[in-house]
Design a protein around this motif. Sequence first.
Motif, PDB file in Angstrom:
ATOM      1  N   THR A 256      -7.969   5.783  -3.350  1.00  0.00           N
ATOM      2  CA  THR A 256      -7.686   4.482  -3.948  1.00  0.00           C
ATOM      3  C   THR A 256      -8.961   3.915  -4.555  1.00  0.00           C
ATOM      4  O   THR A 256     -10.072   4.344  -4.214  1.00  0.00           O
ATOM      5  CB  THR A 256      -7.160   3.496  -2.900  1.00  0.00           C
ATOM      6  OG1 THR A 256      -8.195   3.268  -1.923  1.00  0.00           O
ATOM      7  CG2 THR A 256      -5.924   4.048  -2.200  1.00  0.00           C
TER       8      THR A 256
ATOM      9  N   VAL B 220       0.828  -1.201   0.000  1.00  0.00           N
ATOM     10  CA  VAL B 220       0.000   0.000   0.000  1.00  0.00           C
ATOM     11  C   VAL B 220       0.860   1.247   0.000  1.00  0.00           C
ATOM     12  O   VAL B 220       0.592   2.219  -0.701  1.00  0.00           O
ATOM     13  CB  VAL B 220      -0.949  -0.009   1.223  1.00  0.00           C
ATOM     14  CG1 VAL B 220      -1.687   1.313   1.339  1.00  0.00           C
ATOM     15  CG2 VAL B 220      -1.944  -1.149   1.107  1.00  0.00           C
TER      16      VAL B 220
ATOM     17  N   ASN C 226       2.105   2.150  -3.264  1.00  0.00           N
ATOM     18  CA  ASN C 226       1.059   2.518  -4.222  1.00  0.00           C
ATOM     19  C   ASN C 226       0.444   3.889  -3.924  1.00  0.00           C
ATOM     20  O   ASN C 226      -0.485   4.324  -4.587  1.00  0.00           O
ATOM     21  CB  ASN C 226      -0.047   1.448  -4.187  1.00  0.00           C
ATOM     22  CG  ASN C 226      -0.979   1.558  -5.372  1.00  0.00           C
ATOM     23  OD1 ASN C 226      -0.533   1.776  -6.483  1.00  0.00           O
ATOM     24  ND2 ASN C 226      -2.276   1.413  -5.132  1.00  0.00           N
TER      25      ASN C 226
END
Length: 603
Positions: A486, A95, A98
């Motif tokens: 996200t 995560v 990203n």
Amino acid sequence: MKLKNLKQLIFSLKMRRKKRERNNILLHGSSYFSTGLNLIIWRKRHGLFSFISAVFGCLLLLLFAFSVFSSPPTATDHFLPHYSSSSSVKEREAVESNLDAVFRVPASGGYLGRDLWSSSQSKFYYGCSNASKKFQTADVKTHPNRYLLIATSGGLNQQRTGITDAVVAAYVLNATLVIPKLDQHSYWKDTSDFAEIFNVDWFISSLSLDVEIIKELPPKGGKAWIPRSMRVPRKCNPKCYQTRLLPILNKKHAIELTKFDYRLSNRLDTDLQKLRCRVNYHALRFTDPILQMGKILVDRMRMNTEHFIALHLRFEPDMLAFSGCYYGGGDKERGELGAIRTRWKTLHVSNPEKVRRHGRCPLTPEEVGLMLRALGFGSDVHIYVASGEVYGGEETLAPLKALFPNFHSKETIATKEELAPFSSFSGRMAALDYIVCDESDVFVTNNNGNMARMLAGRRRYFGHKPTIRPNAKKLYKLFLDRNNMTWEEFASKVRAYQIGFMGEPKEMKPGRGEFHENPDSCICETDGVKTIQNHQTPEDHENDDKTKDAAEVSDEQQSVEEDPDWTDIDYLDNLGGLKELSNLDSSVLTKQEQPEAEEFFSD
């Protein structure tokens, strides 16, 4: 004398030399003093610098010791999702890596723990529209010398509302109904009559116990009979019909109600509502050629896939112009849609931001695709698109096709030769789309217009097949902000916002929304509903409460923001009138034009 002068000279020279020596001593002493003073000052400065350096050194040592022995800082918690103590280090690192990535849409819809292709508990609800014992039959109540004629308005589904309500109006007036006339002069320019779209004989026979129906008005005294032309107010209830029309009907014996759509109250007693359902869901059957072609289209979709979505896209230029929405196309878009907007004689001044904020703007094809992916439909799903000309053409459709490559329409799954008997008639083409959308596993509507409402009600009546309507009021903000979150966060919010907009049973309170969309009087429950409710867990009740709350919100939105079809407002079919108005600013409306537009939006 000379000796004396010589001694004075020598003495003077000695005194001068002593004076010079004394001055030299003073000069050197001053130099030594200056040097000494400078040395003292330098030593003091050096000492102060050493002191300051020592203090800073101590501070650095203290900071270093604090950083070593204190717990790690938590500043990144504001930017990372929260994990439970059991989450793996690899997941957290994935995560973190990203965080700077762009908004990425997965190809798969993911596992959501529910069936995408059916409504929960739908098996416990069924359509029921039989008349009660107190409902009087046609042979008992029809007066022999009362005839009601109807001239419908708008496109196929708008006309369908008029036909359905015409039967109820004839029953209320104890009159014989003449087969309704279809609108052949408005924007749609379809010359089809009733018998070319609907099965007339079936319509008459299936309603024979309810209302007496004939194909033509009989001659009067051997001559053609010209009925009295009238128009009733919108949402006119039975008492309104009896007060306004019955005296004239008794005197003239035949009246024709023009522009007949949404001219009957939404709230009627149960027997009249059930009559509406018998007309709409059983008596209005398409002609055999339309039914056969519709079946061919459905069968070809089934050959491709077990389940499919039907999408009523509603992104045509006329729809966008009517809505007053803006999609970022600059002066070109404003000019094109503004020119179309002048075709309606009465229309509110457009405020695009307000319209979008209230959820009245159709989603773009890309936004529809993102919503469907977030709801769990992957790229392998087949979509049948019911739509006219899409504003922006292939460029506008490209993002939706990228998300769902299995993209179909009646033009792609049927040949031109097969569609030839229908292609010149907008009503018949709309009927084909109606059939495919009705038979689809999931129906998605992009705006709450006439077709959306008619199909939503029909799908509720016949088993609560899923019908998805975007919660545009909530979704528009999410779409604007999607690149700042996200995909998982976006998808979770879409699913939360769509509770109450998925065609589930009991989404709407009885009597709320248009009856054609929510035919609650014609939906019955089985005994199994109470059994299921008695065996629910506390978690189930909590989920039911969430669904109920969301449904009440959506219901409130629907009751306030009814959206009848855009063709309802008078449309300038006369090219001369259009040319005359084309030079005017499309945002300017005269005071005289406002009332009709106000009436439209208040429905």
